[in-house]
Scaffold this motif. Structure first.
Motif, PDB file in Angstrom:
ATOM      1  N   ILE A  52      19.366 -11.117   1.913  1.00 57.61           N
ATOM      2  CA  ILE A  52      18.429 -10.518   0.963  1.00 57.61           C
ATOM      3  C   ILE A  52      17.001 -11.006   1.185  1.00 57.61           C
ATOM      4  O   ILE A  52      16.032 -10.253   1.006  1.00 57.61           O
ATOM      5  N   GLY A  53      16.828 -12.237   1.612  1.00 59.87           N
ATOM      6  CA  GLY A  53      15.482 -12.719   1.897  1.00 59.87           C
ATOM      7  C   GLY A  53      14.852 -11.963   3.053  1.00 59.87           C
ATOM      8  O   GLY A  53      13.656 -11.627   3.017  1.00 59.87           O
ATOM      9  N   GLU A  54      15.664 -11.652   4.062  1.00 61.29           N
ATOM     10  CA  GLU A  54      15.171 -10.867   5.195  1.00 61.29           C
ATOM     11  C   GLU A  54      14.795  -9.455   4.746  1.00 61.29           C
ATOM     12  O   GLU A  54      13.812  -8.873   5.238  1.00 61.29           O
ATOM     13  N   VAL A  55      15.572  -8.897   3.811  1.00 59.74           N
ATOM     14  CA  VAL A  55      15.235  -7.574   3.272  1.00 59.74           C
ATOM     15  C   VAL A  55      13.863  -7.608   2.612  1.00 59.74           C
ATOM     16  O   VAL A  55      13.014  -6.740   2.851  1.00 59.74           O
ATOM     17  N   ALA A  56      13.637  -8.596   1.760  1.00 62.09           N
ATOM     18  CA  ALA A  56      12.355  -8.695   1.054  1.00 62.09           C
ATOM     19  C   ALA A  56      11.193  -8.834   2.035  1.00 62.09           C
ATOM     20  O   ALA A  56      10.154  -8.163   1.891  1.00 62.09           O
ATOM     21  N   ARG A  57      11.360  -9.677   3.029  1.00 67.27           N
ATOM     22  CA  ARG A  57      10.273  -9.879   3.993  1.00 67.27           C
ATOM     23  C   ARG A  57      10.067  -8.643   4.868  1.00 67.27           C
ATOM     24  O   ARG A  57       8.922  -8.284   5.198  1.00 67.27           O
ATOM     25  N   ALA A  58      11.167  -7.983   5.243  1.00 71.35           N
ATOM     26  CA  ALA A  58      11.043  -6.780   6.063  1.00 71.35           C
ATOM     27  C   ALA A  58      10.365  -5.659   5.298  1.00 71.35           C
ATOM     28  O   ALA A  58       9.563  -4.899   5.856  1.00 71.35           O
ATOM     29  N   ASP A  59      10.666  -5.528   4.014  1.00 73.21           N
ATOM     30  CA  ASP A  59      10.036  -4.503   3.179  1.00 73.21           C
ATOM     31  C   ASP A  59       8.526  -4.740   3.109  1.00 73.21           C
ATOM     32  O   ASP A  59       7.723  -3.807   3.217  1.00 73.21           O
ATOM     33  N   ARG A  60       8.134  -6.003   2.962  1.00 77.74           N
ATOM     34  CA  ARG A  60       6.708  -6.328   2.871  1.00 77.74           C
ATOM     35  C   ARG A  60       6.005  -6.078   4.207  1.00 77.74           C
ATOM     36  O   ARG A  60       4.866  -5.582   4.239  1.00 77.74           O
ATOM     37  N   ALA A  61       6.671  -6.420   5.293  1.00 77.44           N
ATOM     38  CA  ALA A  61       6.073  -6.186   6.602  1.00 77.44           C
ATOM     39  C   ALA A  61       5.946  -4.695   6.886  1.00 77.44           C
ATOM     40  O   ALA A  61       4.970  -4.247   7.504  1.00 77.44           O
ATOM     41  N   PHE A  62       6.931  -3.913   6.441  1.00 82.01           N
ATOM     42  CA  PHE A  62       6.878  -2.455   6.577  1.00 82.01           C
ATOM     43  C   PHE A  62       5.644  -1.905   5.877  1.00 82.01           C
ATOM     44  O   PHE A  62       4.922  -1.069   6.422  1.00 82.01           O
ATOM     45  N   LEU A  63       5.391  -2.385   4.654  1.00 84.59           N
ATOM     46  CA  LEU A  63       4.197  -1.949   3.919  1.00 84.59           C
ATOM     47  C   LEU A  63       2.944  -2.169   4.759  1.00 84.59           C
ATOM     48  O   LEU A  63       2.095  -1.283   4.874  1.00 84.59           O
ATOM     49  N   GLY A  64       2.833  -3.333   5.358  1.00 83.10           N
ATOM     50  CA  GLY A  64       1.643  -3.626   6.147  1.00 83.10           C
ATOM     51  C   GLY A  64       1.487  -2.694   7.334  1.00 83.10           C
ATOM     52  O   GLY A  64       0.382  -2.184   7.597  1.00 83.10           O
ATOM     53  N   ARG A  65       2.576  -2.443   8.053  1.00 86.43           N
ATOM     54  CA  ARG A  65       2.491  -1.567   9.221  1.00 86.43           C
ATOM     55  C   ARG A  65       2.123  -0.147   8.828  1.00 86.43           C
ATOM     56  O   ARG A  65       1.313   0.520   9.484  1.00 86.43           O
ATOM     57  N   VAL A  66       2.708   0.331   7.733  1.00 92.89           N
ATOM     58  CA  VAL A  66       2.435   1.702   7.294  1.00 92.89           C
ATOM     59  C   VAL A  66       0.987   1.852   6.851  1.00 92.89           C
ATOM     60  O   VAL A  66       0.297   2.809   7.239  1.00 92.89           O
ATOM     61  N   VAL A  67       0.506   0.930   6.028  1.00 82.90           N
ATOM     62  CA  VAL A  67      -0.858   1.057   5.516  1.00 82.90           C
ATOM     63  C   VAL A  67      -1.865   0.959   6.657  1.00 82.90           C
ATOM     64  O   VAL A  67      -2.834   1.726   6.708  1.00 82.90           O
ATOM     65  N   ARG A  68      -1.636   0.050   7.589  1.00 80.90           N
ATOM     66  CA  ARG A  68      -2.557  -0.045   8.734  1.00 80.90           C
ATOM     67  C   ARG A  68      -2.542   1.238   9.553  1.00 80.90           C
ATOM     68  O   ARG A  68      -3.597   1.717  10.003  1.00 80.90           O
ATOM     69  N   HIS A  69      -1.358   1.824   9.742  1.00 78.31           N
ATOM     70  CA  HIS A  69      -1.274   3.066  10.510  1.00 78.31           C
ATOM     71  C   HIS A  69      -1.971   4.210   9.781  1.00 78.31           C
ATOM     72  O   HIS A  69      -2.766   4.941  10.384  1.00 78.31           O
ATOM     73  N   LEU A  70      -1.700   4.360   8.490  1.00 83.59           N
ATOM     74  CA  LEU A  70      -2.278   5.482   7.752  1.00 83.59           C
ATOM     75  C   LEU A  70      -3.790   5.326   7.597  1.00 83.59           C
ATOM     76  O   LEU A  70      -4.544   6.293   7.762  1.00 83.59           O
ATOM     77  N   ALA A  71      -4.247   4.135   7.283  1.00 82.22           N
ATOM     78  CA  ALA A  71      -5.689   3.926   7.084  1.00 82.22           C
ATOM     79  C   ALA A  71      -6.447   3.933   8.407  1.00 82.22           C
ATOM     80  O   ALA A  71      -7.583   4.420   8.472  1.00 82.22           O
ATOM     81  N   GLY A  72      -5.814   3.408   9.459  1.00 83.16           N
ATOM     82  CA  GLY A  72      -6.500   3.294  10.731  1.00 83.16           C
ATOM     83  C   GLY A  72      -6.306   4.484  11.643  1.00 83.16           C
ATOM     84  O   GLY A  72      -7.271   5.164  12.022  1.00 83.16           O
ATOM     85  N   ASP A  73      -5.053   4.800  11.988  1.00 86.01           N
ATOM     86  CA  ASP A  73      -4.770   5.847  12.965  1.00 86.01           C
ATOM     87  C   ASP A  73      -4.866   7.251  12.373  1.00 86.01           C
ATOM     88  O   ASP A  73      -5.304   8.186  13.054  1.00 86.01           O
ATOM     89  N   VAL A  74      -4.429   7.405  11.133  1.00 78.12           N
ATOM     90  CA  VAL A  74      -4.374   8.737  10.521  1.00 78.12           C
ATOM     91  C   VAL A  74      -5.655   9.050   9.751  1.00 78.12           C
ATOM     92  O   VAL A  74      -6.061  10.213   9.652  1.00 78.12           O
ATOM     93  N   GLY A  75      -6.301   8.042   9.205  1.00 77.73           N
ATOM     94  CA  GLY A  75      -7.531   8.268   8.457  1.00 77.73           C
ATOM     95  C   GLY A  75      -7.331   8.522   6.979  1.00 77.73           C
ATOM     96  O   GLY A  75      -8.249   8.980   6.294  1.00 77.73           O
ATOM     97  N   VAL A  76      -6.153   8.230   6.448  1.00 72.50           N
ATOM     98  CA  VAL A  76      -5.925   8.346   4.998  1.00 72.50           C
ATOM     99  C   VAL A  76      -6.669   7.196   4.314  1.00 72.50           C
ATOM    100  O   VAL A  76      -6.526   6.037   4.708  1.00 72.50           O
ATOM    101  N   ASP A  77      -7.453   7.518   3.302  1.00 77.16           N
ATOM    102  CA  ASP A  77      -8.235   6.479   2.629  1.00 77.16           C
ATOM    103  C   ASP A  77      -7.985   6.433   1.128  1.00 77.16           C
ATOM    104  O   ASP A  77      -8.780   5.868   0.380  1.00 77.16           O
ATOM    105  N   GLN A  78      -6.857   7.039   0.687  1.00 72.78           N
ATOM    106  CA  GLN A  78      -6.473   6.978  -0.726  1.00 72.78           C
ATOM    107  C   GLN A  78      -4.986   6.618  -0.811  1.00 72.78           C
ATOM    108  O   GLN A  78      -4.152   7.236  -0.137  1.00 72.78           O
ATOM    109  N   PHE A  79      -4.680   5.636  -1.652  1.00 75.26           N
ATOM    110  CA  PHE A  79      -3.321   5.124  -1.752  1.00 75.26           C
ATOM    111  C   PHE A  79      -2.912   5.034  -3.224  1.00 75.26           C
ATOM    112  O   PHE A  79      -3.653   4.483  -4.036  1.00 75.26           O
ATOM    113  N   LEU A  80      -1.750   5.589  -3.535  1.00 78.38           N
ATOM    114  CA  LEU A  80      -1.167   5.512  -4.869  1.00 78.38           C
ATOM    115  C   LEU A  80       0.117   4.706  -4.739  1.00 78.38           C
ATOM    116  O   LEU A  80       1.135   5.204  -4.257  1.00 78.38           O
ATOM    117  N   ASP A  81       0.055   3.442  -5.120  1.00 81.42           N
ATOM    118  CA  ASP A  81       1.143   2.482  -4.912  1.00 81.42           C
ATOM    119  C   ASP A  81       1.918   2.326  -6.216  1.00 81.42           C
ATOM    120  O   ASP A  81       1.466   1.650  -7.143  1.00 81.42           O
TER     121      ASP A  81
END
Length: 267
Positions: A52-81
């Protein structure tokens, strides 16, 4: 939020005799915002499901990769979390505004624990905007009404629901929530999801969830791949599709975790 009264009122409603997801998750992530009951339940769950600890850390790391991709590569600049949880390192606004300083982020949670810490989530960049909305994921219309004060819903938005749909126990209701949110945003918007599953976790995860539902709040449900995929109906899946969140756009040899992750784009 310069007025401290909402945080003080929220703090007065916090129960420390029952384990709570936001605090236990914070414990698994190595944070400090938890009580003895949260650590006790968290340790029991870990004993039943050591991953379960690995799940929590993997979920958080996923968030980082997605936000960096969307904000950087895709150009999305609005986030509803939606389903913010307790602040930790690398929160959505920090990642998004590091990549795109003008990014606008709205956090949504109705948990008094999170509200009491919401001031931390509002220290964004000068160029951008960061806001916190006290609302329940079960009420998407209220979320959208509040979000419009900060986000321009005529422009693409990344709707982020990491782990939150697992607390909507009725699958039809969960689908309806997603449909309402995605109907309100334009083409080019993205839906970002993670969700616990038994298909990758085995019997230990199932027993741990039963223990959780008997001893902590709020109750949680796992879903299989087909149910998870149904939340993304009508959207274009970004590669690599539906995978363990630990393997989304990272080393494919990363260990699997019992948490699906996917990102869909509204055509």
């Amino acid at each position: 939020m310069s007025d401290r009264r909402p945080q003080e009122a929220a703090a007065a409603r916090i129960r420390i005799d029952v384990a709570h997801n936001a605090r236990v998750w914070n414990y698994w992530l190595g944070g400090e915002d938890h009580y003895p009951v949260d650590r006790a339940v968290g340790d029991r769950v870990t004993g039943m499901y050591p991953g379960i600890g690995e799940v929590a850390r993997a979920d958080r790391a996923f968030l980082g990769r997605v936000v960096r991709h969307l904000a950087g590569d895709v150009g999305v600049d609005q986030f509803l979390d939606i389903g913010t949880g307790l602040p930790t390192a690398d929160n959505t606004h920090e990642i998004a505004q590091h990549t795109a300083p003008h990014a606008r982020v709205v956090y949504v949670d109705n948990d008094p624990i999170v509200l009491a810490h919401a001031r931390v989530l509002l220290s964004g960049s000068l160029e951008g905007a960061t806001e916190y909305v006290d609302a329940d994921a079960h009420d998407p219309e209220r979320i959208l009404t509040a979000a419009r004060h900060t986000l321009d819903l005529r422009r693409p938005v990344a709707v982020m629901m990491l782990g939150i749909l697992s607390f909507v126990l009725d699958t039809d209701e969960a689908r309806s929530i997603v449909r309402t949110l995605m109907a309100a945003v334009p083409a080019g918007s993205h839906l970002v999801l993670t969700h616990p599953t038994l298909e990758l976790g085995g019997e230990g995860n199932e027993a741990a969830m039963r223990f959780w539902n008997a001893n902590a709040t709020p109750p949680i449900t796992a879903r299989g791949r087909a149910e998870f995929a149904s939340f993304l109906d009508g959207l274009e899946l970004l590669e690599p599709g539906i995978v363990p969140c630990s393997r989304w756009r990272t080393n494919p040899r990363e260990p699997e975790v019992a948490q699906f992750g996917a990102v869909g784009r509204k055509p």
